[in-house]
Write a protein that holds these residues in place. Structure first.
Motif, PDB file in Angstrom:
ATOM      1  N   THR A 178       0.851  -1.193   0.000  1.00 40.48           N
ATOM      2  CA  THR A 178       0.000   0.000   0.000  1.00 40.48           C
ATOM      3  C   THR A 178       0.883   1.237   0.000  1.00 40.48           C
ATOM      4  O   THR A 178       1.823   1.332   0.784  1.00 40.48           O
ATOM      5  N   ALA A 183      -2.365   6.967  -0.549  1.00 37.97           N
ATOM      6  CA  ALA A 183      -3.564   6.600   0.204  1.00 37.97           C
ATOM      7  C   ALA A 183      -3.995   7.721   1.148  1.00 37.97           C
ATOM      8  O   ALA A 183      -5.178   8.073   1.218  1.00 37.97           O
ATOM      9  N   LEU A 385      -9.194   1.483  -0.181  1.00 36.98           N
ATOM     10  CA  LEU A 385      -8.128   2.469  -0.299  1.00 36.98           C
ATOM     11  C   LEU A 385      -6.749   1.835  -0.140  1.00 36.98           C
ATOM     12  O   LEU A 385      -5.761   2.319  -0.699  1.00 36.98           O
ATOM     13  N   ALA A 386      -6.687   0.727   0.602  1.00 32.38           N
ATOM     14  CA  ALA A 386      -5.409   0.024   0.774  1.00 32.38           C
ATOM     15  C   ALA A 386      -4.903  -0.550  -0.540  1.00 32.38           C
ATOM     16  O   ALA A 386      -3.726  -0.906  -0.658  1.00 32.38           O
ATOM     17  N   VAL A 388      -4.425   1.080  -3.153  1.00 31.64           N
ATOM     18  CA  VAL A 388      -3.629   2.089  -3.853  1.00 31.64           C
ATOM     19  C   VAL A 388      -2.160   1.752  -3.627  1.00 31.64           C
ATOM     20  O   VAL A 388      -1.566   2.113  -2.618  1.00 31.64           O
ATOM     21  N   SER A 419      -4.340   0.921  -9.027  1.00 30.07           N
ATOM     22  CA  SER A 419      -4.383   1.946  -7.984  1.00 30.07           C
ATOM     23  C   SER A 419      -5.490   2.956  -8.254  1.00 30.07           C
ATOM     24  O   SER A 419      -6.194   3.393  -7.336  1.00 30.07           O
ATOM     25  N   ALA A 423      -8.693   3.592  -5.877  1.00 25.58           N
ATOM     26  CA  ALA A 423      -8.946   4.934  -5.344  1.00 25.58           C
ATOM     27  C   ALA A 423     -10.357   5.408  -5.685  1.00 25.58           C
ATOM     28  O   ALA A 423     -11.039   6.021  -4.840  1.00 25.58           O
TER      29      ALA A 423
END
Length: 464
Positions: A178, A183, A385-386, A388, A419, A423
């Motif tokens: 990540t 992030a 989100l992790a 990304v 990613s 996102a």
């Protein structure tokens, strides 16, 4: 206050006061996951968020410039710049600028990560085994599942395409990392009113993720090791530790053992960024000073000095040299490349399911429950989100397939695409939750005491 204290700001899963039954005796209640932290922790996260947000913006700009330049009529100039060799040949340090960025500048990034990790283990969330259980479980699941999905997806796509497997499986670790700068930058833009506990969770998750990533690089992407050079690195590492224990923080003085340690690790065959982590872990951390909000520890000051350089220069320069891949005619080849498809699936699906599943498992197999102020939708948003992954994913891709190779270019495009998808999905989920928390946060922060600390944090202190 001891690490095992059951108070809300230290326990994690966070402990709640015992309830009383009909007989008037106390009955234990379930611990709370992702409960509100201390005011000091909230301020630290807010400060870090500002730095990483700026760094994330610069990182994004560098990647966009590289992509535009590499796909322009002047793409030859970009390749020439990236492949320009500088450095002393006698010391085997005549490296290209792209390699200097990956091996040298990223060592600063991992140095900051090492300091942050040391602070977390000594005085932060990871110092309490109960509080550390959640981010560690989420991080481990968020590494294992993407790797498994990468392998499965790559094998399925490779069989469908009927091609040779070749070196495809060497990229299993690409979707496991990540990117904390990206992030947090995304979270800062879309989650302006999300509880600080969610941001702290993402930060701690990323710290553990970085530790796992550098371990993977050192163990699985080291072809051969020259033990004498590796043993020689112990001398400057010891000197670095001694200087810091004596409070000698002159940058020119500290640079000597740091550069020597980096050079020896590089010569040993182990990726040079490992030296950065080792230097960071050797920085002394005083628990008493770290717990005092009115004092700044040596580790905190050193991290404060290095983080702007890392986030604002070192990582963006690496991104500039790593993200410059040709798009267009290669899109079809990327879609048929098992490694590229595996990376996208690993980042978008593997990371989300892994982090969410790890968090759920902690709640399912312990007495912990999600904090009453939060929703599992919040956890889903952070899990997305992790996915990304950028900086470390690009680095692992280069180590797995070779810088400038066709498959490395495919993997880089897959990292960018994965990613971006992660996102966007996280934005959809977290924006919905952000609306809910906007009113909640307004009520909590409207009533401030004379010391400027929100009452909700004072109440936590009183319970402690």
């Amino acid at each position: 206050m001891t690490p095992d204290s059951p108070h809300p700001e230290n326990a994690g899963p966070e402990a709640t006061p015992d309830a009383t039954n009909d007989r008037g005796t106390a009955t234990p209640t379930a611990a709370r996951l992702l409960g509100r932290g201390t005011w000091r922790e909230a301020r630290y996260v807010a400060q870090l968020l500002r730095t990483e947000t700026v760094g994330g913006a610069v990182l994004l700009a560098a990647a966009v410039v590289a992509l535009v330049w590499a796909n322009s009529p002047w793409s030859g100039a970009y390749s020439t710049l990236r492949d320009t060799t500088v450095g002393p040949h006698a010391l085997h340090l005549d490296l290209s600028l792209g390699t200097w960025a990956a091996d040298g500048l990223l060592a600063v990034f991992f140095l900051v990560a090492g300091i942050e990790l040391k602070r977390e283990f000594v005085a932060g969330d990871l110092s309490d085994r109960r509080k550390a259980a959640l981010p560690i479980a989420a991080a481990v699941c968020g590494v294992v599942l993407p790797a498994v999905l990468f392998v499965v997806t790559a094998l399925v796509v490779n069989r469908a395409e009927g091609g040779a497997l070749g070196d495809v499986l060497r990229g299993w670790a690409v979707p496991t990392a990540t990117d904390i700068a990206f992030a947090l930058a995304v979270l800062a833009v879309i989650g302006t009113h999300l509880p600080s506990a969610l941001r702290s969770f993402l930060l701690t998750l990323a710290v553990v993720d970085d530790l796992i990533a550098i371990t993977i690089i050192a163990v699985f992407y080291t072809e051969s090791v020259a033990l004498l050079w590796l043993l020689a690195a112990a001398v400057p590492l010891a000197a670095w530790r001694m200087l810091l224990r004596r409070r000698i923080t002159n940058p020119a003085v500290l640079a000597v053992p740091a550069l020597l340690a980096w050079g020896f690790v590089h010569a040993s065959g182990v990726h040079a960024t490992v030296a950065g982590v080792l230097l960071g872990l050797l920085v002394p951390v005083n628990r008493e000073v770290e717990d005092d909000p009115d004092r700044h520890s040596l580790a905190e000051r050193l991290e404060h000095r290095l983080r702007p350089f890392s986030a604002g220069f070192a990582v963006p320069v690496f991104a500039f040299f790593a993200a410059g891949v040709t798009v267009g005619a290669d899109v079809g080849a990327v879609l048929r490349d098992p490694a590229a498809v595996g990376v996208v699936v690993g980042l978008v699906v593997g990371k989300a399911v892994g982090v969410f599943g790890g968090t759920w498992a902690v709640a399912r197999f312990t007495r912990a429950e999600l904090d009453e102020d939060l929703s599992w939708t919040d956890v889903l948003g952070l899990s997305l989100l992790a996915g990304v992954g950028f900086t470390v994913s690009l680095l692992v891709g280069e180590l797995a397939f070779g810088t400038g190779s066709e498959r490395d270019d495919h993997v880089k495009l897959a990292v960018l695409a994965g990613s971006l998808i992660a996102a966007l999905l996280a934005t959809v989920v977290l924006r919905l939750r952000n609306r809910h928390y906007r009113l909640v946060e307004a009520r909590e922060t409207a009533d401030l005491d004379r010391d400027g600390v929100p009452d909700v944090y004072d109440e936590s202190c009183e319970r402690a």
